[in-house]
Write a protein that holds these residues in place. Sequence first.
Motif, PDB file in Angstrom:
ATOM      1  N   GLN A 279       2.366  79.851  65.426  1.00  0.00           N
ATOM      2  CA  GLN A 279       3.610  80.277  66.313  1.00  0.00           C
ATOM      3  C   GLN A 279       3.546  81.840  66.905  1.00  0.00           C
ATOM      4  OE1 GLN A 279       6.195  78.514  63.361  1.00  0.00           O
ATOM      5  NE2 GLN A 279       7.231  77.980  65.265  1.00  0.00           N
TER       6      GLN A 279
ATOM      7  N   HIS B 146       0.677  76.096  57.364  1.00  0.00           N
ATOM      8  CA  HIS B 146       1.879  75.902  58.009  1.00  0.00           C
ATOM      9  C   HIS B 146       1.673  74.961  59.522  1.00  0.00           C
ATOM     10  CE1 HIS B 146       6.173  77.840  58.758  1.00  0.00           C
ATOM     11  NE2 HIS B 146       5.953  77.080  59.772  1.00  0.00           N
ATOM     12  N   TRP B 147       0.830  73.805  59.288  1.00  0.00           N
ATOM     13  CA  TRP B 147       0.754  72.736  60.357  1.00  0.00           C
ATOM     14  C   TRP B 147      -0.261  72.743  61.088  1.00  0.00           C
ATOM     15  CZ3 TRP B 147       6.684  72.331  62.333  1.00  0.00           C
ATOM     16  CH2 TRP B 147       7.374  72.438  61.137  1.00  0.00           C
TER      17      TRP B 147
ATOM     18  N   ASN C  19       4.192  73.982  53.923  1.00  0.00           N
ATOM     19  CA  ASN C  19       5.471  74.189  54.616  1.00  0.00           C
ATOM     20  C   ASN C  19       6.033  72.894  55.143  1.00  0.00           C
ATOM     21  OD1 ASN C  19       7.406  75.976  55.800  1.00  0.00           O
ATOM     22  ND2 ASN C  19       6.855  74.881  57.642  1.00  0.00           N
ATOM     23  N   GLU C  20       7.251  72.468  54.738  1.00  0.00           N
ATOM     24  CA  GLU C  20       8.287  71.606  55.259  1.00  0.00           C
ATOM     25  C   GLU C  20       7.374  70.258  55.443  1.00  0.00           C
ATOM     26  OE1 GLU C  20      10.561  72.419  58.575  1.00  0.00           O
ATOM     27  OE2 GLU C  20      11.890  73.634  57.429  1.00  0.00           O
TER      28      GLU C  20
ATOM     29  N   GLN D 148      14.429  75.282  52.958  1.00  0.00           N
ATOM     30  CA  GLN D 148      14.783  75.743  54.540  1.00  0.00           C
ATOM     31  C   GLN D 148      15.803  75.147  55.045  1.00  0.00           C
ATOM     32  OE1 GLN D 148      10.194  77.724  54.468  1.00  0.00           O
ATOM     33  NE2 GLN D 148      10.614  75.998  55.669  1.00  0.00           N
TER      34      GLN D 148
ATOM     35  N   TYR E 278      18.789  74.788  58.036  1.00  0.00           N
ATOM     36  CA  TYR E 278      19.311  75.316  59.303  1.00  0.00           C
ATOM     37  C   TYR E 278      21.072  74.440  59.588  1.00  0.00           C
ATOM     38  CZ  TYR E 278      14.869  77.306  60.146  1.00  0.00           C
ATOM     39  OH  TYR E 278      13.921  78.281  60.144  1.00  0.00           O
TER      40      TYR E 278
ATOM     41  N   MET F 294      18.443  74.468  69.762  1.00  0.00           N
ATOM     42  CA  MET F 294      17.843  73.121  69.124  1.00  0.00           C
ATOM     43  C   MET F 294      18.599  72.053  69.152  1.00  0.00           C
ATOM     44  SD  MET F 294      14.914  74.558  68.510  1.00  0.00           S
ATOM     45  CE  MET F 294      14.038  73.293  67.449  1.00  0.00           C
TER      46      MET F 294
ATOM     47  N   TRP G 183      21.028  71.781  67.055  1.00  0.00           N
ATOM     48  CA  TRP G 183      21.610  71.762  65.728  1.00  0.00           C
ATOM     49  C   TRP G 183      22.811  72.389  65.683  1.00  0.00           C
ATOM     50  CZ3 TRP G 183      16.433  74.142  63.505  1.00  0.00           C
ATOM     51  CH2 TRP G 183      15.184  73.534  63.707  1.00  0.00           C
TER      52      TRP G 183
ATOM     53  N   TRP H 175      14.605  83.199  59.537  1.00  0.00           N
ATOM     54  CA  TRP H 175      13.450  82.784  60.399  1.00  0.00           C
ATOM     55  C   TRP H 175      13.968  83.321  61.877  1.00  0.00           C
ATOM     56  CZ3 TRP H 175       8.885  80.760  60.330  1.00  0.00           C
ATOM     57  CH2 TRP H 175       8.267  80.334  61.654  1.00  0.00           C
TER      58      TRP H 175
ATOM     59  N   GLU I 295       7.932  77.751  69.522  1.00  0.00           N
ATOM     60  CA  GLU I 295       8.683  77.016  68.860  1.00  0.00           C
ATOM     61  C   GLU I 295       8.092  75.520  68.974  1.00  0.00           C
ATOM     62  OE1 GLU I 295      10.745  77.065  66.116  1.00  0.00           O
ATOM     63  OE2 GLU I 295      11.302  74.902  66.093  1.00  0.00           O
ATOM     64  N   TRP I 296       6.963  75.391  68.622  1.00  0.00           N
ATOM     65  CA  TRP I 296       6.328  74.038  68.724  1.00  0.00           C
ATOM     66  C   TRP I 296       6.714  73.136  69.937  1.00  0.00           C
ATOM     67  CZ3 TRP I 296       3.133  74.588  65.144  1.00  0.00           C
ATOM     68  CH2 TRP I 296       3.454  75.474  63.713  1.00  0.00           C
TER      69      TRP I 296
ATOM     70  N   PHE J 126      14.084  82.361  68.148  1.00  0.00           N
ATOM     71  CA  PHE J 126      14.771  82.644  67.001  1.00  0.00           C
ATOM     72  C   PHE J 126      14.484  83.888  66.559  1.00  0.00           C
ATOM     73  CE2 PHE J 126      13.989  77.964  66.561  1.00  0.00           C
ATOM     74  CZ  PHE J 126      15.078  77.430  65.437  1.00  0.00           C
TER      75      PHE J 126
HETATM   76  C1  NOJ Z   1      10.903  75.221  60.107  1.00  0.00           C
HETATM   77  C2  NOJ Z   1       9.502  75.650  60.548  1.00  0.00           C
HETATM   78  O1  NOJ Z   1       8.899  75.995  59.287  1.00  0.00           O
HETATM   79  C3  NOJ Z   1       9.259  76.822  61.658  1.00  0.00           C
HETATM   80  O2  NOJ Z   1       7.906  76.693  61.859  1.00  0.00           O
HETATM   81  C4  NOJ Z   1      10.200  76.400  62.509  1.00  0.00           C
HETATM   82  O3  NOJ Z   1       9.924  77.117  63.696  1.00  0.00           O
HETATM   83  C5  NOJ Z   1      11.691  76.758  62.291  1.00  0.00           C
HETATM   84  N1  NOJ Z   1      11.949  75.673  61.226  1.00  0.00           N
HETATM   85  C6  NOJ Z   1      12.560  76.462  63.134  1.00  0.00           C
HETATM   86  O4  NOJ Z   1      12.610  75.162  63.856  1.00  0.00           O
END
Ligand code: NOJ
Length: 450
Positions: free
Chosen positions: A28, A129-130, A173-174, A300, A302, A333, A335, A408, A415-416, A424
């Motif tokens: 990122q 982290h992906w 991560n996640e 994590q 949100y 997002m 959310w 974060w 952001e993906w 963020f």
């Molecule tokens: C989770 C992820 O770990 C991170 O990469 C992402 O940018 C944030 N949340 C926000 O969506």
Amino acid sequence: MNKIENSFLNKNQFGEDFLWGVSTAAFQIEGAHDADGKGSSIWDVFTSQKGKIKNGHHAITACDFYNSYQTDIDLIRELNIPNFRFSISWPRIMPTGVHPVNQAGIEYYNKIIDSLLAAGIEPWVTLYHWDLPHALETKGGWTNRESVSWFSQYVDVCAQYFGDRVKNWMVINEPSVFTGAGYFLGIHAPGKKGITNYLKAMHHVTLATAAGAKILRNKIPDANIGTTFSCTHIEPATQNQKDIEAAKRVDTLLNRTFIEPILGLGYPQADLPVLKKLNNYILEDDLNNLSFDFDFIGLQCYTREVVKAAMLIPYIGAELISAEKRNVISTDMGWEVYPPALYHVLKKFNEYKGIKKIIITENGAAFPDLLTNGKVYDIKRTHYIQDHLEQILKAKKDSLNVEGYFVWSLTDNFEWAEGYNARFGLIHVDFETQQRTIKHSGLWFKDFLS
Ligand code: NOJ
């Protein structure tokens, strides 16, 4: 002192040992997608495909952290943030995912680690982290059981080269997000779909989490070892039995499926019957190899989700009612802004006996920031963070286990699937010029931490 804003919050209320930090991830922020021998990751490939990322954004340069890391480390210091979480890009140090090692990649992370330590900032490293090496994806990626040994090789290299100076580690991560979005829905890299891909990836990632942690424990005896989970507070839309049961299935999928095997509780198959299909991929000794006694668990959180029964939705029989439909305040997002979610999540995870220490390793919000006259007055983000810190205080007053909070993120970043529009950061980035501007939220956090 000249505080920039009145808030009843005071760092001392959280206790002297409470950990304060900021989180990022390699893909990122780094850019430099093919610099100095780096291999491609699944995200390099995914972002190069048409229509995958909003507005056709990609991360070839991102925040250019690869070149401007010193500027950003200086900013972390300026903001008085004592802990910095970042991830290592697996294909940067192992371009094909397995040996040989790319020495230039090792040198790059050595520079980051040394620069952080010189600035008095503690490094917190996420191993995955992906950004899986693309070379491994051509062999099936996480759907291939071999992924557990590929990942083990990579962890071994990280422990060997960085373990003398890095003491805080997060293995994965996640997992629920990258397996769900990347292997079931196909909206994240590698863009795979379907229940079979998803369940295989789920099982192999969980095995890899435990295997990676064991390697860290053996190679770095004094390491503080954790792993991170995304968690969302779930509520049923009504008190009808069907909605209550649907909410339970969603809660199982989002909050329990990955942590429970790690805690030695097995997969929660009774509460989410589709997980019984996992038995096709679980080999004899696996159940003994899924758990690890982590020093800490990173949560994590949100938002919350509100769930109603929807019998036509396969496997889960449930639907999320969006924040927009519910007409509640939300972030970029989509959310909902709902700070009590953090308290509820802490309460829920405190019920697990096997968790030693909980750290909030991510929390933050994306809002449309405007840079005017050299300033970004992001009052919504400032309040979002303050309101979530209030929830942590409430949890602490109730004697719940919570020992740290990482925002974060440091800067706006990639952001993906949302590209650069979801900002963020505590620090604004002009992606044309790479100019950084500390936002109001960053200035508030700096004062708070001083
Ligand atoms: C989770 C992820 O770990 C991170 O990469 C992402 O940018 C944030 N949340 C926000 O969506």
